[in-house]
Structure formats: C-alpha cells, structure tokens
Design a protein around this motif. Structure first.
Motif, PDB file in Angstrom:
ATOM      1  N   SER A  43       0.838  -1.194   0.000  1.00 44.06           N
ATOM      2  CA  SER A  43       0.000   0.000   0.000  1.00 44.06           C
ATOM      3  C   SER A  43       0.874   1.246   0.000  1.00 44.06           C
ATOM      4  N   SER A  44       0.403   2.284  -0.698  1.00 44.94           N
ATOM      5  CA  SER A  44       1.156   3.541  -0.753  1.00 44.94           C
ATOM      6  C   SER A  44       0.754   4.487   0.366  1.00 44.94           C
ATOM      7  N   GLN A 137       0.704  13.285   2.026  1.00 39.85           N
ATOM      8  CA  GLN A 137       0.424  12.660   0.735  1.00 39.85           C
ATOM      9  C   GLN A 137       0.459  13.689  -0.387  1.00 39.85           C
ATOM     10  N   ASN A 141       2.898  13.545  -3.635  1.00 37.48           N
ATOM     11  CA  ASN A 141       2.268  13.125  -4.886  1.00 37.48           C
ATOM     12  C   ASN A 141       1.814  14.241  -5.814  1.00 37.48           C
ATOM     13  N   SER A 355      -3.844   9.753  -2.117  1.00 34.81           N
ATOM     14  CA  SER A 355      -2.889   8.665  -2.323  1.00 34.81           C
ATOM     15  C   SER A 355      -2.884   8.151  -3.760  1.00 34.81           C
ATOM     16  N   THR A 356      -1.795   7.495  -4.102  1.00 29.86           N
ATOM     17  CA  THR A 356      -1.676   6.872  -5.417  1.00 29.86           C
ATOM     18  C   THR A 356      -2.628   5.685  -5.554  1.00 29.86           C
ATOM     19  N   ASP A 357      -2.830   4.937  -4.473  1.00 36.14           N
ATOM     20  CA  ASP A 357      -3.709   3.766  -4.524  1.00 36.14           C
ATOM     21  C   ASP A 357      -5.132   4.152  -4.923  1.00 36.14           C
ATOM     22  N   SER A 374       2.600  10.762  -8.880  1.00 42.28           N
ATOM     23  CA  SER A 374       3.208   9.480  -8.532  1.00 42.28           C
ATOM     24  C   SER A 374       2.478   8.299  -9.156  1.00 42.28           C
TER      25      SER A 374
END
Length: 450
Positions: A43-44, A137, A141, A355-357, A374
């Motif tokens: 996970s990011s 974050q 990102n 987040s990237t996720d 990201s």
C-alpha cells in the motif's frame, strides 16, 4: 497560483496525441491490473482503523462517474472498516451544502468542483483544514500548483482528486473519413473542416448548450489562445473588465461558429436543449450518419463514449483544441475533496484520496485523469487517455485552471445565472457581442464585490 499549462509545451505534447489517434491506437481497455482483483503490491498509504464509523461524501457526479467513484470508496471501506455513503448533490454545490448545513446534516466530505466554491466554503467557516497525513500525501504526490489550488490564505483545505484536460475535440472517424476531412490545427482550419463535413451531409459540431459550463469552456479556450496567459489571469481575477477589447475579439471568434446554426447539431435551439452527455453520445451513435461529427470537451468525454459502441482510438479519436493564436490552449479543471466535519473519518478519507492507490482505482476504470504525479500512467486503460494524463503531469506547475471555476459561484458556476446563462443567450444571438460583454461585466462586477 492560477497559471495554465504552458501552451507551447502543451502544443508539442498534444501534437503527439493527434498523431497517435491518427495512427489508430487500440481503443480496447488495457489496464495494468484487473480493478476487480486484489493488488498484492504494498500500500502507498497508511490508514487508521475506523470500524463502525460512518462517513458521508457529497458530490455532483452521477452515472458512470458516481459508479467509478464508489469503487474508490469501497476500497477505503475495506481498508478501514468504515461505512461510506455517497450523497448526490446538485449544482451549485455551495447552495446544496448550505441547505444541508442549515438543516444540521452536513456531509463529512464534499467534492467541490470550483476554486471559487472552496473559497466560499472557507469564508463561511464550513471547511476544515487538511490534516498532517493528507498534507504529507499531497507533498509526496502533487505538484505545488495543485496544492495551491486547494489552499486559501496559505492554509490547505482541498485535496484535488480528479483533474480534467478541457482542451480536446473528439470526432467520429467514419464521418471524417466519408467527408475526406482531416484533423485541424488552427481555428481557421477547424471552421473549414466543419464546412467540409457539413457538405458531406453530416452536421459537424455537437454542442451541449443546455449545460452552460460547456459554453464557458468554449470561450476560455479561444480566449487563452487568442489573448494569451497574462490577459487570461487578469480576466479570471476581474482585474480587467469583460468589456475589454480582448473579450470582444474572443466572442467575435466564437461567433464564427455559433453564428452558423447549420454547423451545429439542431442549430442553436437544439444545442440549448442538449445536455452534455447527449452531445457526446449523439456524436458516436448512428454509424457514419451521427447527429454531430465532432464534440468539444475534456478527457471525461471518454466516460460517455463508453456508453456507446464506439471504441476510443478507432471509432472515436481526439485532437487538441485548435490554435486561435500562436498555440493550442490547454485549460484544466478539477474536483477537490474538502472536509466539512472535524473527525478522524473525514481526515482519513482526504488522506486516501490524496494517495496513489486511490487514484489508480479510477484510472483503471477509465474516464478519469489524476493530478497525482506518482501514479504510474500504465494504469490508464488506453494510449489516448494515457497521453492526455502524461501531458497534464508533464506541465508541472505550469497549469492554468478553468476561468469560470475560479470566479465566485454566482457568476461562474450557477445554472441559469451569470456567465452560464449569458453565454447561452449568446449562443442564441451571437451577433450581440457588445450586449453580451455588457451583461457579463454587470454580472461579474456584482459577484466579485459581494
């Protein structure tokens, strides 16, 4: 803060997009992983346990956009144990939120699509500052410009989750082939292409005039390319008046299209009754006899194309908004998550959306561009969308936001009022440039001083 994608750099990138579309890149979905399968990669983002906590999120998204955003929320639920409810909102969202807050039932988080609306929410003391985890974050990102767009007086309030490149023209390849038309690069070429398509028996341009925001996007792209970035900034901040000669020039240019109803699907009256989703779907249905051969709008058009049988890259291709001045313009927009309640759940959701996720889930589903630098662009489902996303990220801090979304909502973001209504009236009567300017200035002056 309020800058745009460097037009010269963007012109190079989007020339590549046009070439890619002409080459007939695959329109089949090519996600790097199946969005329905568990991703085994680390996970990011770290999220707290929120078992039993209930969180509500308000947004104006409907249909496929709502469905895809729900996938993002579903994964948040799995990771935290919280229960998230989507609350359908209406434009103008500030009015909707005001009603909810007055009734003692504000959502925990709202997805706000206008910079001006974020500023209003802060001024009304509705918005809560972004917490440390979400800010971390963002710093990791996001380019600084996207952080600045969500900040007011140096305090971070918004997390931009969904971005848009609003300077694209999508076209029906069969209609173009039958007409012997090619992708135009300049406004003059665009009008000539429209005439060529019209002569083949197909109406060239589909306009979703029932939604006034589409008309502001037409104006903004012409104005940015023709008047240039400095003037764009000045007009966006109302440092120059809408009666300025540069506005007259842009409206006169737009009237070269709007003043020829035979080039617009259904003419002006038909366009004013056509909502944006229909303006897209009618362009990509009907085989080689669609109701319109081209439709202007952002990357999110792909969501509506997906509701037809057309495949992006084969049946549906895209070219940059034609250059009116020296270069093609690039205007961007976006939706920011803003917390309206204090609490662990709202802040955790902002952290997740930064987040990237989270970005990867919607990117794989399609119809979405993330400002998250990201995110691996391999997540996007086709090469056309991938290149559009790469162009946005490559611009870095050289991004200019949609002008009407920077304005007070009463002027730039309210159906039936302000800029939306005045440009609808202009579509109906494009000869009245002076009257349109006067009406725009009157509405702007009132909104910017209230």
């Amino acid at each position: 803060m309020r800058r745009t994608v460097s037009m010269r750099r963007a012109a190079v990138v989007f020339t590549a997009i046009g070439a890619l579309a002409l080459a007939g890149c695959s329109g089949e979905d090519e996600p790097s992983t199946d969005p329905g399968k568990k991703d085994d990669r680390p996970s990011s983002v770290a999220l707290p346990k929120l078992d039993g906590e209930k969180i509500s999120v308000a947004a104006v998204w409907t249909g496929p956009e709502q469905a895809n955003f729900t996938k993002v929320l579903d994964e948040f639920e799995k990771r935290t144990g919280a229960t998230v409810t989507f609350v359908p909102a209406q434009d103008p969202i500030v009015n909707f939120l005001g009603t909810k807050i007055a009734g003692g039932q504000p959502p925990d988080v709202a997805m706000i699509p206008q910079v001006g609306a974020i500023q209003q929410a802060v001024a009304k003391k509705w918005a809560k500052p972004v917490g440390n985890e979400a800010r971390a974050q963002l710093g990791q990102n996001y380019a600084q410009v996207w952080q600045d767009l969500g900040a007011v007086d140096g305090t971070q309030y918004g997390v931009y989750f969904k971005a848009a490149n609003k300077s694209l023209v999508w076209y029906n390849t069969k209609a173009f082939e039958n007409a012997g038309a090619s992708e135009p690069k300049t406004w003059k070429d665009f009008l000539a292409t429209a005439e060529t398509v019209s002569a083949s028996g197909v109406t060239p341009v589909s306009v979703g005039g029932a939604d006034g925001w589409t008309l502001t996007d037409w104006f903004e792209n012409i104005y940015l390319s023709q008047a240039g970035p400095e003037k764009y900034d000045q007009l966006a901040k109302h440092e120059i008046k809408w009666t300025d000669p540069s506005v007259k020039e842009a409206l006169t240019t737009l009237a070269e299209l709007f003043g020829k109803p035979e080039l617009i699907s259904g003419g002006a009256d038909g366009a004013l009754q056509t909502e944006f989703p229909v303006s897209v779907t009618q362009t990509f249905t009907g085989g080689d006899q669609p109701k319109g051969a081209m439709v202007f709008e952002g990357d999110f058009v792909s969501i509506n194309i997906a509701q037809t049988e057309a495949k992006i890259g084969t049946d549906a291709k895209v070219f940059p908004f034609p250059a009116v001045g020296a270069d093609s313009p690039v205007v961007t927009g976006g939706d920011a998550a803003v917390a309206l309640k204090d609490g662990k759940g709202a802040q955790a959701l902002l952290t997740w959306l930064a987040s990237t996720d989270a970005a990867k889930i919607w990117a794989e589903a399609g119809g979405f561009i993330s400002p998250n630098k990201s995110l691996d662009t391999a997540a996007y489902p086709n090469d056309v969308q991938r290149k559009i996303a790469e162009a946005l990220i490559a611009a870095g801090d050289d991004v200019r936001f949609d002008m009407s979304d920077q304005a007070p909502q009463s002027f730039g973001g309210t159906p039936g009022k302000g800029e939306w209504k005045i440009l609808q009236d202009f579509l109906k009567n494009p000869k009245d440039v002076a009257g349109t300017q006067a009406a725009l200035e009157s509405a702007a002056a009132k909104a910017y001083t209230s």
